[in-house]
Design an enzyme around this catalytic site. Structure first.
Site, PDB file in Angstrom:
ATOM      1  CB  ALA A 189       6.235 -39.487 -16.764  1.00 41.54           C
ATOM      2  CB  ALA A 190       7.627 -36.429 -21.566  1.00 40.01           C
ATOM      3  N   GLY A 191       4.312 -36.913 -21.622  1.00 39.51           N
ATOM      4  CA  GLY A 191       3.139 -36.517 -22.406  1.00 39.51           C
ATOM      5  C   GLY A 191       2.136 -35.701 -21.596  1.00 39.51           C
TER       6      GLY A 191
ATOM      7  NE  ARG B 193      -5.220 -40.862 -26.066  1.00 40.56           N
ATOM      8  CZ  ARG B 193      -4.571 -42.019 -26.220  1.00 40.56           C
ATOM      9  NH1 ARG B 193      -5.224 -43.094 -26.605  1.00 40.56           N
ATOM     10  NH2 ARG B 193      -3.275 -42.099 -25.995  1.00 40.56           N
TER      11      ARG B 193
ATOM     12  CE  LYS C 186      -1.660 -40.453 -20.104  1.00 39.27           C
ATOM     13  NZ  LYS C 186      -2.080 -41.216 -21.301  1.00 39.27           N
TER      14      LYS C 186
ATOM     15  CG  ASN D 150      -4.599 -44.082 -22.949  1.00 37.79           C
ATOM     16  OD1 ASN D 150      -3.475 -43.616 -22.820  1.00 37.79           O
ATOM     17  ND2 ASN D 150      -4.809 -45.363 -23.196  1.00 37.79           N
TER      18      ASN D 150
ATOM     19  CE  LYS E  64      -4.910 -24.445  14.111  1.00 33.08           C
ATOM     20  NZ  LYS E  64      -4.152 -23.208  13.968  1.00 33.08           N
TER      21      LYS E  64
ATOM     22  CE1 TYR F 162     -10.654 -23.382  14.995  1.00 33.45           C
ATOM     23  CE2 TYR F 162     -10.237 -21.296  16.084  1.00 33.45           C
ATOM     24  CZ  TYR F 162      -9.807 -22.344  15.291  1.00 33.45           C
ATOM     25  OH  TYR F 162      -8.528 -22.353  14.800  1.00 33.45           O
TER      26      TYR F 162
ATOM     27  CB  ALA G 279     -23.223 -24.506  23.787  1.00 31.50           C
TER      28      ALA G 279
HETATM   29  C1  UD1 Z   1       1.703 -46.900 -26.128  1.00 29.40           C
HETATM   30  C2  UD1 Z   1       2.326 -47.863 -27.121  1.00 29.40           C
HETATM   31  C3  UD1 Z   1       1.313 -48.961 -27.442  1.00 29.40           C
HETATM   32  C4  UD1 Z   1       0.869 -49.641 -26.183  1.00 29.40           C
HETATM   33  C5  UD1 Z   1       0.361 -48.662 -25.144  1.00 29.40           C
HETATM   34  C6  UD1 Z   1       0.154 -49.355 -23.818  1.00 29.40           C
HETATM   35  C7  UD1 Z   1       3.871 -46.553 -28.504  1.00 29.40           C
HETATM   36  C8  UD1 Z   1       4.066 -45.898 -29.805  1.00 29.40           C
HETATM   37  N1  UD1 Z   1       2.688 -47.159 -28.324  1.00 29.40           N
HETATM   38  O1  UD1 Z   1       0.614 -46.287 -26.761  1.00 29.40           O
HETATM   39  O2  UD1 Z   1       1.880 -49.900 -28.324  1.00 29.40           O
HETATM   40  O3  UD1 Z   1      -0.132 -50.593 -26.467  1.00 29.40           O
HETATM   41  O4  UD1 Z   1       1.318 -47.612 -24.930  1.00 29.40           O
HETATM   42  O5  UD1 Z   1      -0.353 -48.508 -22.833  1.00 29.40           O
HETATM   43  O6  UD1 Z   1       4.762 -46.546 -27.671  1.00 29.40           O
HETATM   44  N2  UD1 Z   1       5.303 -40.270 -23.683  1.00 29.40           N
HETATM   45  C9  UD1 Z   1       6.403 -39.466 -23.533  1.00 29.40           C
HETATM   46  N3  UD1 Z   1       6.850 -38.750 -24.602  1.00 29.40           N
HETATM   47  C10 UD1 Z   1       6.265 -38.816 -25.810  1.00 29.40           C
HETATM   48  C11 UD1 Z   1       5.125 -39.639 -25.964  1.00 29.40           C
HETATM   49  C12 UD1 Z   1       4.678 -40.364 -24.880  1.00 29.40           C
HETATM   50  O7  UD1 Z   1       6.970 -39.386 -22.443  1.00 29.40           O
HETATM   51  O8  UD1 Z   1       6.749 -38.132 -26.725  1.00 29.40           O
HETATM   52  C13 UD1 Z   1       4.816 -41.036 -22.511  1.00 29.40           C
HETATM   53  C14 UD1 Z   1       3.412 -40.666 -22.118  1.00 29.40           C
HETATM   54  O9  UD1 Z   1       3.442 -39.598 -21.172  1.00 29.40           O
HETATM   55  C15 UD1 Z   1       2.897 -41.950 -21.505  1.00 29.40           C
HETATM   56  C16 UD1 Z   1       3.664 -43.039 -22.240  1.00 29.40           C
HETATM   57  O10 UD1 Z   1       4.779 -42.398 -22.841  1.00 29.40           O
HETATM   58  O11 UD1 Z   1       3.184 -42.031 -20.128  1.00 29.40           O
HETATM   59  C17 UD1 Z   1       2.815 -43.728 -23.316  1.00 29.40           C
HETATM   60  O12 UD1 Z   1       2.384 -42.742 -24.254  1.00 29.40           O
HETATM   61  P1  UD1 Z   1       0.916 -42.756 -24.857  1.00 29.40           P
HETATM   62  O13 UD1 Z   1       0.794 -41.597 -25.780  1.00 29.40           O
HETATM   63  O14 UD1 Z   1      -0.083 -42.897 -23.782  1.00 29.40           O
HETATM   64  O15 UD1 Z   1       0.998 -44.090 -25.730  1.00 29.40           O
HETATM   65  P2  UD1 Z   1      -0.198 -45.013 -26.180  1.00 29.40           P
HETATM   66  O16 UD1 Z   1      -0.894 -44.380 -27.315  1.00 29.40           O
HETATM   67  O17 UD1 Z   1      -0.995 -45.404 -25.015  1.00 29.40           O
HETATM   68 CA    CA Z   2      -1.131 -44.752 -22.903  1.00 29.50          CA
END
Ligand code: UD1
Ligand code: CA
Length: 480
Positions: free
Chosen positions: A17-19, A23, A30, A243, A368, A383, A397
């Site tokens: 959950a780091a990303g 998109r 996200k 995504n 409230k 109120y 009223a």
């Molecule tokens: C990934 C898979 C893909 C799969 C898809 C399913 C990889 C390379 N690809 O692609 O094969 O079909 O999920 O949904 O794994 N995240 C991190 N750190 C990072 C990168 C990502 O924590 O450095 C987390 C994101 O926050 C996310 C999850 O990993 O929750 C998936 O990353 P995302 O970039 O969405 O991967 P996909 O391109 O969807």
């Molecule tokens: Ca994904």
């Protein structure tokens, strides 16, 4: 330790959950975007807890503090731990951030994505079971896959001629031929924890995205002679990843439709226009209740039998009794409405407002943190804040509780059988005794004893009904 029977294997969970989720085109990470009123990450965490793992590790990066806070709203510190991935260099790199906690763990590691929120616990349990039972000794890795008509964007599962797993190829790295493969990687896997971390050390970033892919690990394990098992799931919705905002909206609609269908078929709730009604999965609605169009029912709301909820009303985390009629365009939050009440149109209840049985709140009335007693009414333009109102009291009223002195909030108490005249200002803290009446336009700054008539600015006592009654009684007997 490898001889442990499969059932005895410890289960750990790792959620990615780091990303940022580029998109989504959002300033919000996200996994913090909400689905059915709760952050995506919380859906995944809650599902994971159903498997009773030893620990849930969440890999955090973008807005990690906020993600931590969101998760702790549902999980306790003994169940969840957070691992920082400062720079997001790919899913393999993300898993590697947890190396120091898991590298030597004698466990099965279930890896989930923070952006795949619909996955069910039963599916995960089956995946874990298949992983443990593979050929009687367990697999090194089991991948949850699914066949999609439109596999674009997902990693594809490449099988060899015999149908066994060969490798995963990401969309961006796939050849034209590989792009035709319909079986995709769900991003959900089980690994033998030690074998995973051992293979992860060899993952390179020589791909189109220059990332360290977790998806390279299964092929590395296979090349080292390990068993890779594929679990092909049939419900594609469960593994759909979010995504972008269109996918988020799709899942939102799916959940609400599913909830509404279940309520119609199992609970006997009527919806005039199901497509234009939103009901949260965690809400509950009783038999023969009728819901009109454009109603939103959010959070842990419970609505009893035989209610009517008219057009445009939003109810959040509230409890509604039986035979309650809520008219058009009301907003009801964190409040409680007992049986046989009527509310609205255009009423606002919030901050633990409570209406007792058969009470009535009319148009342009705000409650409230107020209790409106049994059979009491506030019908127009009022109120009531920080107030406790007894039974069978009528609020005229335009009445306002002046509860805020600019610094603190103060309480107003109105007892039973009171008649508050139109346009009365109740300057809190203040109490109006039972059986009393305030004249129209009064500004009540001092407590009103029971059975009194007060009026004026500031209001003063004009009459005591009990004394007046006994006097008339005396004079009557005199004339008689
Ligand atoms: C990934 C898979 C893909 C799969 C898809 C399913 C990889 C390379 N690809 O692609 O094969 O079909 O999920 O949904 O794994 N995240 C991190 N750190 C990072 C990168 C990502 O924590 O450095 C987390 C994101 O926050 C996310 C999850 O990993 O929750 C998936 O990353 P995302 O970039 O969405 O991967 P996909 O391109 O969807
Ligand atoms: Ca994904």
């Amino acid at each position: 330790m490898e001889n442990l029977s499969n059932e005895q294997r410890t289960l750990d969970v790792l959620i990615l959950a780091a990303g940022l989720g580029t998109r989504m085109r959002s300033n919000l990470a996200k996994v913090l975007h909400k689905l059915d009123g709760r952050p995506l990450i919380n859906h995944v965490c809650l599902t994971a807890t159903a498997l009773a793992p030893r620990k849930i590790y969440v890999v955090i990066g973008h807005q990690g503090e906020d993600v931590t806070r969101a998760v702790f709203e549902e999980l306790s510190e003994e169940h969840a731990a957070f691992v920082w991935q400062k720079e997001q260099l790919g899913t393999g790199h993300a898993v590697n951030s947890a190396r120091e906690f898991l590298e030597t763990a004698d466990s099965t590691l279930l890896i989930l994505s923070g952006d795949v929120p619909m996955i069910r616990a039963e599916t995960l349990a089956t995946l874990v079971q298949q992983h443990h039972n593979h050929r009687g000794k367990g697999a090194a890795c089991t991948i949850l896959t699914v066949k999609l008509d439109e596999p674009k964007g997902y990693g594809r599962i490449v099988r060899d001629d015999a149908g066994f797993f060969s490798r995963i190829v990401e969309q961006k790295d796939a050849s034209e031929e590989e792009k035709l493969i319909k079986e995709v990687n769900s991003g959900i896997y089980c690994f033998n924890t030690k074998k995973l971390f051992s293979a992860l050390s060899s993952v390179q970033n020589n791909n189109v995205q220059g990332e360290y892919y977790l998806t390279d690990v299964p092929a590395l394990l296979r090349e080292a002679g390990e068993d890779i098992s594929l679990y092909q799931h049939t419900d594609a919705r469960e593994v759909s990843g979010i995504n972008n905002r269109a996918e988020l909206a799709d899942l939102e609609r799916i959940i609400s439709r599913r909830t509404i269908s279940r309520m119609m078929s199992d609970y006997g709730v009527s919806f005039i226009d199901p497509k234009n009604t939103y009901v949260s999965e965690s809400a509950n609605i009783g038999r023969d209740t009728v819901i009109y169009p454009n109603v939103t029912i959010e959070g842990e709301t419970i609505i009893g039998d035989g209610c009517t909820i008219r057009q445009g009303t939003r109810i959040t985390n509230s409890r509604i009794g039986r035979n309650v009629e809520i008219l058009d365009n009301c907003v009801i939050t964190d409040s409680e409405i007992s049986d046989n009440c009527t509310v609205g149109p255009f009423a606002h209840l919030r901050g633990k407002a409570k209406m007792e049985e058969s009470a009535k709140v009319g148009n342009f009335v705000e409650l409230k943190k107020t209790i409106l007693g049994r059979g009491s009414k506030a019908s127009h333009l009022t109120y009531l804040g920080d107030a406790t109102i007894g039974e069978k009291t009528n609020i005229g009223a335009g009445t306002i509780t002046c509860n805020y002195d600019g610094v603190n909030k103060h309480a107003t108490i109105i007892e039973d059988n009171v008649k508050i005249g139109s346009d009365t200002m109740l300057v809190a803290p203040v109490r109006v005794g039972s059986g009393s009446v305030t004249g129209a336009g009064s500004v009540v700054t001092k407590d009103v004893p029971p059975d009194s008539l007060v009026a004026g600015v500031p209001a003063t006592i004009k009459k005591n009904f009990k004394e007046a009654e006994s006097e008339t009684g005396r004079s009557e007997s005199n004339t008689g």
